[in-house]
Design an enzyme around this catalytic site. Structure first.
Site, short mmCIF file in Angstrom:
data_model
loop_
_atom_site.label_atom_id
_atom_site.label_comp_id
_atom_site.label_asym_id
_atom_site.label_seq_id
_atom_site.Cartn_x
_atom_site.Cartn_y
_atom_site.Cartn_z
NE ARG A 14 -5.49 -1.78 -3.87
CZ ARG A 14 -6.39 -1.08 -4.56
NH1 ARG A 14 -7.22 -1.86 -5.29
NH2 ARG A 14 -6.26 0.20 -4.70
CB SER A 36 -2.22 1.88 0.36
OG SER A 36 -2.61 2.99 -0.23
CD GLU A 60 -3.14 -1.70 -0.76
OE1 GLU A 60 -3.85 -0.98 -0.37
OE2 GLU A 60 -2.47 -1.49 -1.81
#
Ligand SMILES: Cc1cc2nc3c(=O)[nH]c(=O)nc-3n(C[C@H](O)[C@H](O)[C@H](O)COP(=O)(O)OP(=O)(O)OC[C@H]3O[C@@H](n4cnc5c(N)ncnc54)[C@H](O)[C@@H]3O)c2cc1C
Length: 330
Positions: free
Chosen positions: A154, A222, A318
């Site tokens: 990520r 998420s 995130e």
């Protein structure tokens, strides 16, 4: 002030001073210089406006797909404003395989490299050859090779050195003609000799069953990243929580599912004001329709703090959280 409600999938009733739609490279060049604060926006599925934004939202709408072929590969240049899922579907329908595990991820192609989107055992970085962008300081068109993008979990150079310094205009993909199936993830492993279309269909089915559809229940996927921790910490957590799942990322470190940590603390299905910790997937925080940015931050910080006290693991967001003057961390 312009409403941002329909410009981000969390659906808060925030406003921005101005929204500028950029449909071409020429539009981007003529919009420069951008004055701070500004925020570059794709589909708004990883961005949550927790407050009104005091500056300009620059919405990237460039469209177009060009394909080339060599004996070994398909080369595909995709403009930044194309819809990610539609592009994956386009590839699978034309026999260009590799991205099928990443089906149904919301958002635009231009945002895909930013956090190196990933799901079901694949990351987009494995299929990117280079990324084209306009440098905001000079208006120059440039391209950066995959190896220089600093891709990680990520993560990429676009969240660090190039953050707020470039607008991505296109992503250049290379999909090998020799297809290698990736079915190590959970339910995909049950498919026998699947085709790429089978993987695509199954991923769509699992995601539709597990994840809330943002058009029905505002969310940004998420909320937290899965934390990467050292093996000694994992060992000490295991003494009290023997069932903790973990996936090795190196000899010293492993990844732990943030959803599992949050679930142990009983947050699944709980609400704080108008914010819900989702019943199926506790990593997803959702807007029941009456949630506020303040409630979201309060709930997310409470979860983060409880996880820290219980497991000595610090969760990081995130999602990209925006307040009046720009990005914040939790
Ligand atoms: C239901 C749901 C499920 C999800 N599942 C996954 C998943 O499985 N895996 C995963 O990795 N993510 C997932 N996400 C997160 C999200 O879909 C991805 O991060 C996606 O790539 C965001 O695309 P976007 O266009 O909506 O980005 P935005 O939210 O608009 O922007 C994200 C970031 O990219 C920047 N940006 C956007 N476009 C450009 C551009 N052209 N140039 C420069 N900067 C740009 C923005 O400034 C911001 O920092 C999910 C989200 C939702 C709502």
């Amino acid at each position: 002030m312009t409403s941002l409600k329909s410009f981000h999938t969390f659906g808060f009733s925030a406003h921005a001073k101005k929204i500028t739609h950029l449909n071409s490279v020429a539009d981007i060049k003529s919009a420069l210089p951008l004055h701070r604060p500004f925020y570059i926006l794709g589909g708004g599925s990883n961005s949550i406006f927790v407050d009104d934004f005091a500056g300009e939202i620059v919405k990237i709408n460039l469209r177009g797909i060009e394909c080339n072929e060599t004996q070994e590969d398909f080369g595909i240049k995709v403009k930044a404003g194309e819809n990610w899922h539609e592009f994956v579907e386009y590839c699978v329908k034309r026999g260009m395989y590799g991205l099928e595990n990443l089906a149904l991820i919301p958002g635009t192609v231009g945002a895909a490299p930013i956090q190196n989107i990933g799901a079901y055992g694949r990351e987009v970085s494995g299929f990117i050859q280079s990324v084209d962008y306009i440098e905001l300081a000079t208006g120059e068109a440039k391209s950066i090779l995959q190896a220089d993008c600093g891709f990680g979990y990520r993560d990429s150079i676009f969240k660090h050195e190039l953050s707020d310094k470039v607008i991505i205009t296109a992503v250049n993909f290379v999909l090998p003609k020799k297809w290698v199936v990736e079915q190590s993830y959970g339910e995909l492993a049950n498919l026998s000799n699947p085709t790429a279309q089978d993987i695509f269909d199954k991923v769509v089915k699992i995601r539709q069953a597990k994840l809330p559809d943002p058009s029905q229940l505002g969310n940004a996927g998420s909320f937290f990243k899965n934390p990467v921790i050292g093996k000694p910490l994992l060992k000490s957590i295991r003494e009290k929580w023997p069932a903790i799942p973990s996936y090795p990322v190196s000899d010293e470190q492993c990844k732990v599912p943030a959803a599992w940590l949050i679930d142990q603390l009983g947050y699944k299905g709980k609400t704080l004001g108008g914010i819900l910790c989702h019943h199926n997937q506790p990593l997803v925080l959702a807007n029941t329709g009456i949630g506020t940015g303040r409630e979201l931050l309060q709930f997310a910080r409470k979860i983060r703090d409880d996880v820290l006290v219980t497991f000595s693991i610090k969760l990081e967001n995130e999602v990209r959280l925006l307040t009046t003057n720009g990005l914040i961390d939790l």
